[in-house]
Every structure is written in C-alpha cells, then in structure tokens.
Motif scaffolding. Sequence first.
Motif, PDB file in Angstrom:
ATOM      1  N   THR A  15      32.999  17.108  19.898  1.00 46.81           N
ATOM      2  CA  THR A  15      33.546  18.413  20.265  1.00 46.81           C
ATOM      3  C   THR A  15      34.588  18.218  21.351  1.00 46.81           C
ATOM      4  N   VAL A  16      35.764  18.779  21.152  1.00 44.14           N
ATOM      5  CA  VAL A  16      36.848  18.646  22.136  1.00 44.14           C
ATOM      6  C   VAL A  16      36.519  19.473  23.378  1.00 44.14           C
ATOM      7  N   LEU A  17      36.593  18.834  24.535  1.00 44.07           N
ATOM      8  CA  LEU A  17      36.427  19.529  25.813  1.00 44.07           C
ATOM      9  C   LEU A  17      37.771  19.966  26.378  1.00 44.07           C
ATOM     10  N   GLU A  18      38.759  19.077  26.280  1.00 45.82           N
ATOM     11  CA  GLU A  18      40.050  19.329  26.919  1.00 45.82           C
ATOM     12  C   GLU A  18      41.074  18.367  26.342  1.00 45.82           C
ATOM     13  N   THR A  25      30.481  11.583  27.218  1.00 42.68           N
ATOM     14  CA  THR A  25      31.865  12.052  27.225  1.00 42.68           C
ATOM     15  C   THR A  25      32.794  10.882  26.918  1.00 42.68           C
ATOM     16  N   LYS A  50      42.573  21.844  20.695  1.00 46.08           N
ATOM     17  CA  LYS A  50      42.200  22.682  21.835  1.00 46.08           C
ATOM     18  C   LYS A  50      40.694  22.618  22.047  1.00 46.08           C
ATOM     19  N   SER A  51      40.265  23.078  23.209  1.00 49.60           N
ATOM     20  CA  SER A  51      38.852  23.053  23.574  1.00 49.60           C
ATOM     21  C   SER A  51      38.014  23.772  22.517  1.00 49.60           C
ATOM     22  N   GLY A  52      36.897  23.143  22.139  1.00 47.67           N
ATOM     23  CA  GLY A  52      36.001  23.732  21.151  1.00 47.67           C
ATOM     24  C   GLY A  52      36.230  23.246  19.737  1.00 47.67           C
ATOM     25  N   HIS A  85      28.043  26.063  25.922  1.00 45.80           N
ATOM     26  CA  HIS A  85      28.904  25.038  26.502  1.00 45.80           C
ATOM     27  C   HIS A  85      28.578  23.705  25.836  1.00 45.80           C
ATOM     28  N   LYS A 116      39.707  14.619  25.806  1.00 43.94           N
ATOM     29  CA  LYS A 116      38.348  14.466  26.319  1.00 43.94           C
ATOM     30  C   LYS A 116      37.402  15.184  25.366  1.00 43.94           C
ATOM     31  N   MET A 117      36.315  14.494  24.980  1.00 45.55           N
ATOM     32  CA  MET A 117      35.419  15.051  23.970  1.00 45.55           C
ATOM     33  C   MET A 117      33.973  14.684  24.261  1.00 45.55           C
TER      34      MET A 117
END
Length: 352
Positions: free
Chosen positions: A256-259, A215, A229-231, A163, A299-300
């Motif tokens: 890293t992209v969260l959302e 964040t 996209k996420s990840g 994660h 969000k990253m």
Amino acid sequence: MKKTTKISSRLHIKTLADLNLNDPFFNSLKGDYEGFESWVKRNPSRECYVHERIETGDIEGLLVLKEENETFPDITPIPEWESALKVCTFKIDGHNTRLGQLFVQLILKKQVMSNLRYSYLTILPTHPELVSLVERYGFYKCGQITHTGENVYVKDLEITRGHPILDYPRFHIEGKRFFVLGIYPEYHTKMFSISKLSNESPDVIDDLPYTNSITKVYVCKMSGIQNLKSGDILFIRRTKGYAPAYYTACVTSVCTVLEIRKATSFASFEEYYNYTSPYNLFTEEELRKYHDNNSYAVKMVYNAALNKRPTNGQVIEILGGNPDYWGLFEINEAQARELMNLGGIHERLIIN
C-alpha cells in the motif's frame, strides 16, 4: 535430531532444545520471568525463530509463538477470546527497530495463516520500546496479568483504523486504485524477503534494515510513477530471470502506497538520503544517480506475499493482452481481485 530451518542468512527456525541458556542473551529473560529456564526445558520441541549476528553467531533476537485454544483466566479483565496466537517470547538485543518489524511480520503472518482473529503478548512496563513498536502496528492494551504486573496487548484483525500501518497487514480495496510495479530480480528479493521465490537460496537475504522493515522505499525514474498517490495498492512484479518473461516474471507481493515524493522536493540531498536510506537498498553513491527531477521515492507498506505467483502469461490473460508498458501499469478492481484470487491472498487480509 535437532530441527533447524534456515530462512535467511541470519534467521533460523529452531527448537527450544537448541538454545544455549548460558548465552548472556537470556540473562534478562531469566531475570524478568521466574521459571523461564524450566519452561524452556518443559517444551524442548517447541519451534522458535532465532536471529543471529552473522559475525559471531550470537543470538540477537528470539521469537516464540503458540496457538492457544482455551480460556484466559490470568488476564484481567478476562477476554472473550476462545482462541488466539500467543507471543510467548519476543526479545531483541539492543534497539534493533528493523528486527522488531521483522518479528511483527512473522507474528501477523502466522496469525493470518492460522485463521485466528487475535494475537497477543504480555509486556512489562519496563519495556516501553516494545510497547511503542507493537502499538504502531495496531496492538492495543486490553488487560493485565495481575500476579506478574505485565500488561496485555492484543491485535484484533476485525478492527480497522483506516490507516495502512495501524491496519497492517490488512489493506483496503474499496475505492482504491491498483497498479503493477516491476522490480528487477537483484533488487526484489533483498527488499521483499518474504516474497522470495522457492528456488532462491536463503543466503541471498542478508537481513539488512531494508530487508526486515515493514515500510519500504523504492526509488526510480520509471514512467508514470509520479501519478501514484497515498492509498494506491501496488502489486509487486519480479521481472524475468534467464528464461522468457512469459513464464518466469511473476507477481509476488501486495503493498500500500504511503507517500510519493519527487527526489528534488527535499531541501538537500542529505534530507533525501535520510528519508530513503532506512528503507531502501541503494548506497549513497547509487542514490545520487536518483537525485534529479525525473526520480521519485515511493514509500509503501509491505502487506503480504502472494501464496502463489501469477506469471506474466497469467497477467496477460487477466488483462486480455499486454500492457502498454510492463514497468508500471494500472489495472481495475475486477482485475486486481482476479490477481489476488490467483495469487491465493488470504481473505482475512482484504478490507472491502
């Protein structure tokens, strides 16, 4: 002579000798830890991070770090570490979560740059907020200091959880997509303070919530942003200053992209504002301009600043030409690795 280095408008590196132990800030430390004052006086030249209230200059945060190369007999069970970064003091006035995140960044940056597998701190059970903060970023309880009742929490950089937040500051690259995202200079340094350029004054960093947070949320109408996209791994590119972009625009950071969410996917503007406001630098009025079907909130996790800053010219060499659109463009894994190598990303940060 006192040694003081200004990192931002409110964050300074000082020595313990600079501290006024009569400041009320130290009352709880003196109450919780017998001998705190004598410890400070025995280590006058030790460096510490001091965060001050800009209005009064009063201390609101103190962080003291020390590299240790020794056994750890006070910890039960005795750990197998031969070396570790010890967090000697971590104190914040009140419940300043964003300042806590800034201190976590500083701890883990020091751990990585010192090439240490472990960092650890001891926390009394009477400080559950601090426990919650460090556990969020992958610290876990590994023992206890029996004679003080403190629990020991350690960050092991060789343990991965899968994660982005628990693994912070490390990031996965196997099977990931990679993008370069351009951000204007007036926004860049305020959001990514550790990535400020060497010729930028520390006074440009105001230590606001979005500056200190791990964040980040970036809101924009940029073409292609909806495809993230996420990840996904984002390389943050600071766009040009006054000189030509070929020489002055540069890649500064890895995230890293969260959302990613469309602005209109929220039930109301208030919900959209509450989602973005703790982590981005726009005012409510400015954010209303990005509340439509063409706007997105990304969000990253802000993983790391590059030690060297590849310019647009060097990016063009890696790509073999200009991208179709400099605002946001995708690169392949080989190009991403070359960019990381050129930027001097510490190998310990990369999870293959």
